[in-house]
Write a protein that holds these residues in place. Structure first.
Motif, PDB file in Angstrom:
ATOM      1  N   LEU A 185       0.996  -1.253  -0.262  1.00  0.00           N
ATOM      2  CA  LEU A 185      -0.238   0.058   0.326  1.00  0.00           C
ATOM      3  C   LEU A 185       0.706   1.508  -0.111  1.00  0.00           C
ATOM      4  CD1 LEU A 185      -2.917  -1.017   2.298  1.00  0.00           C
ATOM      5  CD2 LEU A 185      -2.788  -1.255   0.322  1.00  0.00           C
ATOM      6  N   ARG A 187       3.405   3.510  -1.497  1.00  0.00           N
ATOM      7  CA  ARG A 187       3.624   3.758  -3.029  1.00  0.00           C
ATOM      8  C   ARG A 187       4.129   5.129  -2.882  1.00  0.00           C
ATOM      9  NH1 ARG A 187      -0.784   6.574  -5.036  1.00  0.00           N
ATOM     10  NH2 ARG A 187      -1.995   6.023  -3.313  1.00  0.00           N
TER      11      ARG A 187
ATOM     12  N   ARG B  41     -12.765  -8.044   3.118  1.00  0.00           N
ATOM     13  CA  ARG B  41     -11.385  -7.949   1.942  1.00  0.00           C
ATOM     14  C   ARG B  41     -11.198  -6.636   2.228  1.00  0.00           C
ATOM     15  NH1 ARG B  41     -13.688 -12.587  -2.206  1.00  0.00           N
ATOM     16  NH2 ARG B  41     -11.581 -11.451  -3.116  1.00  0.00           N
ATOM     17  N   GLY B  43      -8.376  -5.690   2.967  1.00  0.00           N
ATOM     18  CA  GLY B  43      -7.212  -5.326   2.836  1.00  0.00           C
ATOM     19  C   GLY B  43      -6.746  -5.384   1.047  1.00  0.00           C
ATOM     20  N   GLU B  44      -7.576  -6.206   0.470  1.00  0.00           N
ATOM     21  CA  GLU B  44      -7.599  -6.673  -1.077  1.00  0.00           C
ATOM     22  C   GLU B  44      -8.421  -5.216  -1.907  1.00  0.00           C
ATOM     23  OE1 GLU B  44      -8.962 -10.758  -2.002  1.00  0.00           O
ATOM     24  OE2 GLU B  44      -9.071 -10.745   0.379  1.00  0.00           O
ATOM     25  N   CYS B  46      -7.892  -2.318  -0.357  1.00  0.00           N
ATOM     26  CA  CYS B  46      -6.778  -0.941  -0.587  1.00  0.00           C
ATOM     27  C   CYS B  46      -5.309  -1.515  -1.781  1.00  0.00           C
ATOM     28  CB  CYS B  46      -6.290  -1.274   0.823  1.00  0.00           C
ATOM     29  SG  CYS B  46      -7.612  -0.353   2.341  1.00  0.00           S
ATOM     30  N   GLU B  47      -5.263  -2.694  -1.398  1.00  0.00           N
ATOM     31  CA  GLU B  47      -3.935  -2.958  -2.463  1.00  0.00           C
ATOM     32  C   GLU B  47      -4.669  -2.795  -3.841  1.00  0.00           C
ATOM     33  OE1 GLU B  47      -1.922  -6.590  -2.319  1.00  0.00           O
ATOM     34  OE2 GLU B  47      -4.095  -7.128  -0.753  1.00  0.00           O
ATOM     35  N   ALA B  50      -4.044   1.389  -4.162  1.00  0.00           N
ATOM     36  CA  ALA B  50      -2.825   1.653  -4.426  1.00  0.00           C
ATOM     37  C   ALA B  50      -2.226   1.659  -5.589  1.00  0.00           C
ATOM     38  CB  ALA B  50      -2.109   0.890  -3.547  1.00  0.00           C
ATOM     39  N   VAL B  54      -5.262   5.158  -6.620  1.00  0.00           N
ATOM     40  CA  VAL B  54      -6.208   5.844  -6.162  1.00  0.00           C
ATOM     41  C   VAL B  54      -6.232   5.824  -4.309  1.00  0.00           C
ATOM     42  CG1 VAL B  54      -8.513   6.089  -5.146  1.00  0.00           C
ATOM     43  CG2 VAL B  54      -7.976   5.059  -7.600  1.00  0.00           C
ATOM     44  N   PHE B  56      -6.785   6.786  -0.887  1.00  0.00           N
ATOM     45  CA  PHE B  56      -7.464   6.532   0.018  1.00  0.00           C
ATOM     46  C   PHE B  56      -7.321   6.335   1.821  1.00  0.00           C
ATOM     47  CE2 PHE B  56      -5.608   2.925   1.636  1.00  0.00           C
ATOM     48  CZ  PHE B  56      -5.191   2.407   0.701  1.00  0.00           C
ATOM     49  N   ALA B  57      -8.383   6.586   2.576  1.00  0.00           N
ATOM     50  CA  ALA B  57      -7.718   6.401   4.319  1.00  0.00           C
ATOM     51  C   ALA B  57      -8.924   5.536   4.882  1.00  0.00           C
ATOM     52  CB  ALA B  57      -8.913   7.621   4.438  1.00  0.00           C
ATOM     53  N   VAL B  58      -8.830   4.577   5.093  1.00  0.00           N
ATOM     54  CA  VAL B  58      -9.326   3.685   6.140  1.00  0.00           C
ATOM     55  C   VAL B  58      -9.918   3.739   7.423  1.00  0.00           C
ATOM     56  CG1 VAL B  58      -8.703   1.365   7.431  1.00  0.00           C
ATOM     57  CG2 VAL B  58      -7.339   1.542   5.320  1.00  0.00           C
TER      58      VAL B  58
END
Lengths: 200, 200
Positions: A185, A187, B41, B43-44, B46-47, B50, B54, B56-58
């Motif tokens: 993640l 980058r 999913r 994690g997937e 987010c991957e 990335a 794009v 993003f925030a969690v």
């Protein structure tokens, strides 16, 4: 009401205050930092209230065991890496420990809360019980706060890395292949990510 | 966007939609039922974001692994009963399982998510791996909803009890001495407690 690590407000006093305020006819909100049912004393407080005949309701919250790794870009489970996780507290690691470290060393993802001080002991114990020294490790301090930071390493190196980086409690340790997700993640354009894993 | 157990919206389509909407200049909120980083999913996703560049925030949420037992009056840890807990998904239990059941059987509190259908297999496997058949067990269905219910038993009896009670997914299984805390909270005047463990 808060407690400091020094424990200057004994749990018994907190229980007594909750009961006294409720009996005085007040609607009492006991707001806890950290999940009260994960190495908090939520269960004991509920028992004290029940024994005193005080009606109560529990509103579940966010546990750092999952949220702290998540905020650092690490899911505690992942299809490719980890299909089970276990959570322990570092407070259990000083000196004699009742924990079954042999079993914990075999769980794909291990999360240790409050483990900064005992980090050298925790990692040595896990290696002695068979967890691979190259297991990826991440230690996230002050998760979700503006000054949050994550130190990366392996089971064998994380204690030293944390010492070098002068990591202060509270911090959450994650051990397992899931730590690799964070790498995927991160980058180049998001190297400043740290707080609530925001990649912008 | 939701997924049904039948999985009628493939994960790849969800990832593609998130990326397409973000590239169209929209601020996209991916709101997940259940903790996306605990057998979700997240994690997937987010991957995928990335990899697509794009940002993003969690925002961490509440995990059923702790909240469902908590809402049923069961803390997953307790000073007297359990100083570690592990979480697995019942989806891993059909047929061949890569999970280390010998290790899981030795963790004081074991939480099984999505385990209703595989309950007989899960409990048999744990008994075969040395977990005591009299270990207290609680199965909470539809936790925190108005029709929430909890079936109690032991590792040896909970599958049969659940079948008799016609428990439907989603439900969360807790195995361990911590289940006893619920008994201590269930005062005679609070027998109707069920939803968000409200004793009034």
């Amino acid at each position: 009401m808060g407690k400091r690590p020094s424990g200057h407000v004994p749990q018994e006093e907190i229980n007594a205050l909750l009961i006294a305020e409720a009996r005085a006819g007040r609607l009492v909100v006991r707001l806890k930092g950290g999940d009260p049912f994960v190495f908090g004393r939520g269960g004991e407080e509920c028992e004290a209230l029940a024994a005193a005949g005080v009606p109560f309701a529990v509103v579940p919250g966010v546990t750092a065991a999952v949220a702290a790794p998540g905020s650092a870009g690490i899911p505690v489970t992942h299809r490719d890496y980890g299909s089970a996780f276990a959570v322990v507290t570092g407070h259990e690691c000083d000196g004699a420990s009742d924990l079954d470290w042999g079993a914990l060393a075999r769980i794909p993802t291990l999360v240790v809360l409050m483990g900064v001080r005992a980090l050298p002991e925790i990692t040595a114990r896990l290696i002695a019980h068979g967890m691979g020294p190259t297991t990826p490790a991440a230690l996230t301090a002050s998760a979700t706060l503006p000054h949050a930071s994550t130190v990366l390493g392996t089971l064998a190196t994380i204690a030293e890395r944390a010492r070098e980086a002068r990591v202060e409690p509270p911090a959450t340790l994650v051990l397992g292949e899931v730590v690799r997700v964070r790498d995927r993640l991160a980058r180049p354009e998001s190297q400043t990510c740290s707080a609530a894993f925001a990649c912008q």
